[in-house]
Design a protein around this motif. Structure first.
Motif, PDB file in Angstrom:
ATOM      1  N   VAL A  41      25.232 -42.337  94.681  1.00 49.57           N
ATOM      2  CA  VAL A  41      26.163 -42.145  93.564  1.00 49.57           C
ATOM      3  C   VAL A  41      26.719 -43.499  93.154  1.00 49.57           C
ATOM      4  O   VAL A  41      27.199 -44.262  93.998  1.00 49.57           O
ATOM      5  CB  VAL A  41      27.327 -41.200  93.965  1.00 49.57           C
ATOM      6  N   HIS A  42      26.650 -43.780  91.854  1.00 50.79           N
ATOM      7  CA  HIS A  42      27.296 -44.976  91.314  1.00 50.79           C
ATOM      8  C   HIS A  42      28.594 -44.515  90.659  1.00 50.79           C
ATOM      9  O   HIS A  42      28.568 -43.713  89.727  1.00 50.79           O
ATOM     10  CB  HIS A  42      26.401 -45.673  90.298  1.00 50.79           C
ATOM     11  N   LEU A  43      29.719 -45.018  91.152  1.00 46.10           N
ATOM     12  CA  LEU A  43      31.026 -44.598  90.668  1.00 46.10           C
ATOM     13  C   LEU A  43      31.662 -45.719  89.850  1.00 46.10           C
ATOM     14  O   LEU A  43      31.960 -46.786  90.375  1.00 46.10           O
ATOM     15  CB  LEU A  43      31.926 -44.234  91.847  1.00 46.10           C
ATOM     16  N   ASP A  44      31.828 -45.484  88.547  1.00 41.49           N
ATOM     17  CA  ASP A  44      32.588 -46.386  87.692  1.00 41.49           C
ATOM     18  C   ASP A  44      33.997 -45.836  87.625  1.00 41.49           C
ATOM     19  O   ASP A  44      34.199 -44.615  87.608  1.00 41.49           O
ATOM     20  CB  ASP A  44      31.983 -46.433  86.283  1.00 41.49           C
ATOM     21  N   VAL A  45      34.993 -46.723  87.565  1.00 40.72           N
ATOM     22  CA  VAL A  45      36.389 -46.287  87.582  1.00 40.72           C
ATOM     23  C   VAL A  45      37.159 -46.959  86.460  1.00 40.72           C
ATOM     24  O   VAL A  45      37.026 -48.158  86.226  1.00 40.72           O
ATOM     25  CB  VAL A  45      37.059 -46.633  88.938  1.00 40.72           C
ATOM     26  N   THR A  46      37.961 -46.155  85.758  1.00 36.56           N
ATOM     27  CA  THR A  46      38.950 -46.666  84.821  1.00 36.56           C
ATOM     28  C   THR A  46      40.303 -46.129  85.286  1.00 36.56           C
ATOM     29  O   THR A  46      40.366 -45.123  85.985  1.00 36.56           O
ATOM     30  CB  THR A  46      38.681 -46.225  83.370  1.00 36.56           C
ATOM     31  N   GLU A  47      41.380 -46.803  84.868  1.00 34.20           N
ATOM     32  CA  GLU A  47      42.707 -46.417  85.349  1.00 34.20           C
ATOM     33  C   GLU A  47      43.470 -45.516  84.403  1.00 34.20           C
ATOM     34  O   GLU A  47      44.585 -45.094  84.721  1.00 34.20           O
ATOM     35  CB  GLU A  47      43.531 -47.673  85.638  1.00 34.20           C
ATOM     36  N   ASN A  48      42.889 -45.212  83.235  1.00 29.80           N
ATOM     37  CA  ASN A  48      43.594 -44.363  82.272  1.00 29.80           C
ATOM     38  C   ASN A  48      42.607 -43.790  81.271  1.00 29.80           C
ATOM     39  O   ASN A  48      41.438 -44.205  81.220  1.00 29.80           O
ATOM     40  CB  ASN A  48      44.704 -45.154  81.571  1.00 29.80           C
ATOM     41  N   GLY A  49      43.088 -42.858  80.466  1.00 30.04           N
ATOM     42  CA  GLY A  49      42.222 -42.197  79.502  1.00 30.04           C
ATOM     43  C   GLY A  49      41.755 -43.085  78.368  1.00 30.04           C
ATOM     44  O   GLY A  49      40.640 -42.923  77.860  1.00 30.04           O
ATOM     45  N   VAL A  50      42.585 -44.043  77.957  1.00 27.18           N
ATOM     46  CA  VAL A  50      42.182 -44.962  76.890  1.00 27.18           C
ATOM     47  C   VAL A  50      40.941 -45.742  77.330  1.00 27.18           C
ATOM     48  O   VAL A  50      39.952 -45.838  76.582  1.00 27.18           O
ATOM     49  CB  VAL A  50      43.344 -45.922  76.519  1.00 27.18           C
ATOM     50  N   ASP A  51      40.992 -46.285  78.534  1.00 23.07           N
ATOM     51  CA  ASP A  51      39.841 -47.033  79.046  1.00 23.07           C
ATOM     52  C   ASP A  51      38.646 -46.118  79.309  1.00 23.07           C
ATOM     53  O   ASP A  51      37.496 -46.528  79.109  1.00 23.07           O
ATOM     54  CB  ASP A  51      40.215 -47.790  80.320  1.00 23.07           C
ATOM     55  N   ALA A  52      38.887 -44.903  79.745  1.00 27.86           N
ATOM     56  CA  ALA A  52      37.785 -43.959  79.981  1.00 27.86           C
ATOM     57  C   ALA A  52      37.035 -43.684  78.677  1.00 27.86           C
ATOM     58  O   ALA A  52      35.799 -43.691  78.650  1.00 27.86           O
ATOM     59  CB  ALA A  52      38.309 -42.657  80.574  1.00 27.86           C
ATOM     60  N   ALA A  54      36.950 -45.645  76.005  1.00 29.59           N
ATOM     61  CA  ALA A  54      36.266 -46.883  75.628  1.00 29.59           C
ATOM     62  C   ALA A  54      34.975 -47.035  76.431  1.00 29.59           C
ATOM     63  O   ALA A  54      33.933 -47.415  75.896  1.00 29.59           O
ATOM     64  CB  ALA A  54      37.182 -48.085  75.837  1.00 29.59           C
ATOM     65  N   PHE A  55      35.026 -46.709  77.722  1.00 23.39           N
ATOM     66  CA  PHE A  55      33.839 -46.765  78.575  1.00 23.39           C
ATOM     67  C   PHE A  55      32.773 -45.808  78.051  1.00 23.39           C
ATOM     68  O   PHE A  55      31.607 -46.184  77.885  1.00 23.39           O
ATOM     69  CB  PHE A  55      34.211 -46.398  80.019  1.00 23.39           C
ATOM     70  N   LEU A  56      33.166 -44.565  77.795  1.00 24.72           N
ATOM     71  CA  LEU A  56      32.205 -43.556  77.343  1.00 24.72           C
ATOM     72  C   LEU A  56      31.584 -43.901  75.998  1.00 24.72           C
ATOM     73  O   LEU A  56      30.425 -43.565  75.734  1.00 24.72           O
ATOM     74  CB  LEU A  56      32.893 -42.184  77.263  1.00 24.72           C
ATOM     75  N   GLY A  60      34.375 -52.443  73.385  1.00 20.94           N
ATOM     76  CA  GLY A  60      35.085 -53.566  73.993  1.00 20.94           C
ATOM     77  C   GLY A  60      34.413 -54.053  75.249  1.00 20.94           C
ATOM     78  O   GLY A  60      33.198 -54.269  75.281  1.00 20.94           O
ATOM     79  N   ARG A  61      35.200 -54.222  76.302  1.00 18.48           N
ATOM     80  CA  ARG A  61      34.654 -54.749  77.558  1.00 18.48           C
ATOM     81  C   ARG A  61      33.649 -53.805  78.213  1.00 18.48           C
ATOM     82  O   ARG A  61      32.977 -54.176  79.171  1.00 18.48           O
ATOM     83  CB  ARG A  61      35.781 -55.084  78.528  1.00 18.48           C
ATOM     84  N   TYR A  62      33.553 -52.582  77.694  1.00 22.74           N
ATOM     85  CA  TYR A  62      32.602 -51.610  78.245  1.00 22.74           C
ATOM     86  C   TYR A  62      31.312 -51.528  77.419  1.00 22.74           C
ATOM     87  O   TYR A  62      30.501 -50.617  77.618  1.00 22.74           O
ATOM     88  CB  TYR A  62      33.251 -50.226  78.341  1.00 22.74           C
ATOM     89  N   ALA A  63      31.112 -52.462  76.501  1.00 21.56           N
ATOM     90  CA  ALA A  63      29.878 -52.488  75.716  1.00 21.56           C
ATOM     91  C   ALA A  63      28.691 -52.561  76.674  1.00 21.56           C
ATOM     92  O   ALA A  63      28.687 -53.352  77.611  1.00 21.56           O
ATOM     93  CB  ALA A  63      29.886 -53.678  74.767  1.00 21.56           C
ATOM     94  N   GLY A  64      27.722 -51.702  76.456  1.00 24.66           N
ATOM     95  CA  GLY A  64      26.543 -51.681  77.306  1.00 24.66           C
ATOM     96  C   GLY A  64      26.678 -50.843  78.561  1.00 24.66           C
ATOM     97  O   GLY A  64      25.731 -50.734  79.337  1.00 24.66           O
ATOM     98  N   ALA A  65      27.842 -50.236  78.776  1.00 30.14           N
ATOM     99  CA  ALA A  65      28.021 -49.380  79.961  1.00 30.14           C
ATOM    100  C   ALA A  65      27.085 -48.180  79.866  1.00 30.14           C
ATOM    101  O   ALA A  65      26.907 -47.604  78.796  1.00 30.14           O
ATOM    102  CB  ALA A  65      29.463 -48.907  80.068  1.00 30.14           C
TER     103      ALA A  65
END
Length: 157
Positions: A41-52, A54-56, A60-65
């Motif tokens: 399992v690869h676990l990516d973690v964000t600390e809040n919904g705004v970052d989650a 953005a990741f999805l 921003g910094r999650y470009a290419g995730a």
């Protein structure tokens, strides 16, 4: 039936989970439980919904995730809570098919109800003891990645 270590279901190349959680100890426990599990399992973690979000969305910094196979949300987080994040995921056509599991300390019936009203796929209350926490994560892993068939990311987008 016992699965051999690090076996992946045939419909997944790799198991990727995005966990939105602001409690470092809970992140540590989930990561440790997955490391002792049977699947890679690869676990990516964000600390809040705004970052989650953005990741999805790969912003921003999650470009290419890489898109996760499943999202785990805590309800009580800063900036944007888990219920608001769940609503945003379900409102976004590119994200709405992602399985979302609420993993939280809240046992309040109102939180359970609101989660399912907003189409959470499951609601799990975090156990207090470490052994119980590990057991819950291992059961979660077994169910979501050995029993359930998840949509392929290329179809879900």
């Amino acid at each position: 039936m016992t699965l051999p270590d690090q076996t992946l279901p045939p419909n997944l190349k790799a198991i990727r989970i995005l966990m939105a959680e602001d409690n470092d100890m809970d992140v540590f426990l989930v990561r440790a439980a997955f490391e002792q599990g049977r699947l890679a399992v690869h676990l990516d973690v964000t600390e809040n919904g705004v970052d989650a979000l953005a990741f999805l969305r790969g912003e921003g910094r999650y470009a290419g995730a890489e898109r996760p196979d499943l999202v785990m949300l805590d309800i009580n987080m800063p900036r944007m809570d888990g219920l608001s994040t769940l609503k945003a995921i379900r409102a976004d056509p590119a994200l709405r098919t992602l399985p979302v599991v609420m993993l939280t300390t809240s046992d309040a019936e109102s939180d359970v109800l609101r989660s399912y009203e907003n189409f959470a796929n499951a609601y799990i209350v975090k156990p207090i003891s470490m052994d119980s926490f590990f057991s819950v994560v291992r059961t979660f892993e077994q169910f979501w990645f050995s029993v359930v068939r998840l949509p392929r990311p290329e179809r879900a987008e």
